[in-house]
Write a protein that holds these residues in place. Structure first.
Motif, PDB file in Angstrom:
ATOM      1  N   ARG A 255      -4.762 124.722 -39.771  1.00 49.27           N
ATOM      2  CA  ARG A 255      -5.864 125.491 -40.350  1.00 49.27           C
ATOM      3  C   ARG A 255      -5.425 126.260 -41.589  1.00 49.27           C
ATOM      4  O   ARG A 255      -6.112 126.250 -42.588  1.00 49.27           O
ATOM      5  CB  ARG A 255      -6.417 126.456 -39.294  1.00 49.27           C
ATOM      6  N   CYS A 256      -4.255 126.965 -41.513  1.00 49.09           N
ATOM      7  CA  CYS A 256      -3.892 127.877 -42.618  1.00 49.09           C
ATOM      8  C   CYS A 256      -2.517 127.584 -43.216  1.00 49.09           C
ATOM      9  O   CYS A 256      -2.089 128.288 -44.124  1.00 49.09           O
ATOM     10  CB  CYS A 256      -3.956 129.329 -42.143  1.00 49.09           C
ATOM     11  N   CYS A 273      -0.328 129.982 -33.868  1.00 49.75           N
ATOM     12  CA  CYS A 273      -0.265 130.396 -35.262  1.00 49.75           C
ATOM     13  C   CYS A 273      -0.420 131.911 -35.314  1.00 49.75           C
ATOM     14  O   CYS A 273      -1.467 132.436 -34.906  1.00 49.75           O
ATOM     15  CB  CYS A 273      -1.370 129.733 -36.084  1.00 49.75           C
ATOM     16  N   CYS A 276      -3.595 132.923 -37.751  1.00 54.11           N
ATOM     17  CA  CYS A 276      -5.016 132.753 -37.437  1.00 54.11           C
ATOM     18  C   CYS A 276      -5.365 132.886 -35.954  1.00 54.11           C
ATOM     19  O   CYS A 276      -6.529 132.766 -35.597  1.00 54.11           O
ATOM     20  CB  CYS A 276      -5.616 131.513 -38.080  1.00 54.11           C
TER      21      CYS A 276
END
Ligand SMILES: [Zn+2]
Length: 278
Positions: A255-256, A273, A276
């Motif tokens: 995602r990030c 993570c 996030c």
């Protein structure tokens, strides 16, 4: 360990192949496989029984037999139920073959278990509910009574627990294990060590929806073969490429792009993570 999607995959395959068949012969090669009965009594009670239905409760497989009895199986860490003899591990001495069921049409079902933690037992069908109580098995995640309000109530009933081990606690809700608990926490952006009482209603809803989505998709792909798991036809499940974080520590977050970390939570390695998942 096979979790809900893997056990459900095996259940569906067994249901499509063995319902209506009659057990002609049972061989128990590893007597400790059988709980609460001698191997000889186990064999005698199964012989001549017809398979009525194949059900699942959490990670347990329940094979209903005529005569109002139920054959209960737990695959534990490495148990394999196989409907095929061609799979090389059935023939190999290292397969740790523990039982062979032969049906009256000549077809067979094999149970092999490398680490030998799995078990089988026979119960009166009317005691299935007692079994759930005795094994302190919580409601199955796909039980239709597990609505969002009920899921929320259960999570809040153990407010002091950390959310990821709580999802894996089979006495609260059954079926979810280490792989899918991690994936659901990631999908819902929840830090796996959060105490359940700190979760907002919207976060619990995200978790509930994420679990439904992930577990359903994993069933469609016949489960995750990240370990010894194979389905009842000896085939690997195909869900591993869809796992977002399980086994991916040190790799970028999908995602990030932050580097994924791994922590030991309740004795189980957990990837997350730090950016996030809050
Ligand atoms: Zn991230």
């Amino acid at each position: 360990m096979p979790e809900l999607p893997e056990v459900e995959t095996i259940r569906r395959q067994l249901q499509s192949r063995i319902v209506g068949k009659t057990i002609k012969k049972v061989q128990v090669l590893y007597p400790k496989l059988v709980r609460d009965l001698s191997g000889a009594d186990f064999i005698a009670r199964l012989k001549g029984k017809r398979i009525g239905d194949v059900l699942r409760q959490g990670k347990l497989i329940l094979i209903r037999l005529n005569g109002k009895e139920t054959l209960v199986m737990h695959l534990k860490m490495t148990g394999r139920l196989l409907l095929t003899q061609s799979a090389s591990f059935v023939k190999s001495p290292s397969s740790h073959l523990e039982a062979i069921f032969t049906f009256s049409d000549g077809s067979q079902m094999f149970y092999a278990d490398l680490r030998r933690f799995g078990y089988m037992k026979i119960l009166p069908t009317q005691d299935e509910a007692v079994l759930v109580e005795k094994e302190s098995l919580g409601i199955d995640f796909f039980d239709e009574r597990l609505t969002l309000p009920e899921f929320t109530r259960l999570i809040r009933s153990r407010g002091k627990s950390q959310i990821k081990p709580l999802l894996m606690d089979q006495t609260l809700i059954s079926g979810i294990g280490n792989i899918y608990a991690q994936e659901a926490c990631f999908a819902a952006k929840i830090y796996p060590l959060r105490k359940a009482e700190t979760l907002r209603d919207a976060e619990i809803e995200d978790l509930y929806n994420a679990l439904h989505e992930i577990l359903n998709k994993a069933i469609q792909k016949r489960g995750s073969s990240s370990d010894a798991y194979v389905d009842a036809f000896g085939q690997q499940g195909e869900f591993v490429p869809y796992l977002k974080i399980y086994g991916r520590e040190g790799k970028p977050c999908p995602r990030c792009k932050t580097k994924l970390q791994k922590k030991n939570i309740g004795g189980r390695g957990t990837v997350f993570c730090a950016k996030c998942q809050k």
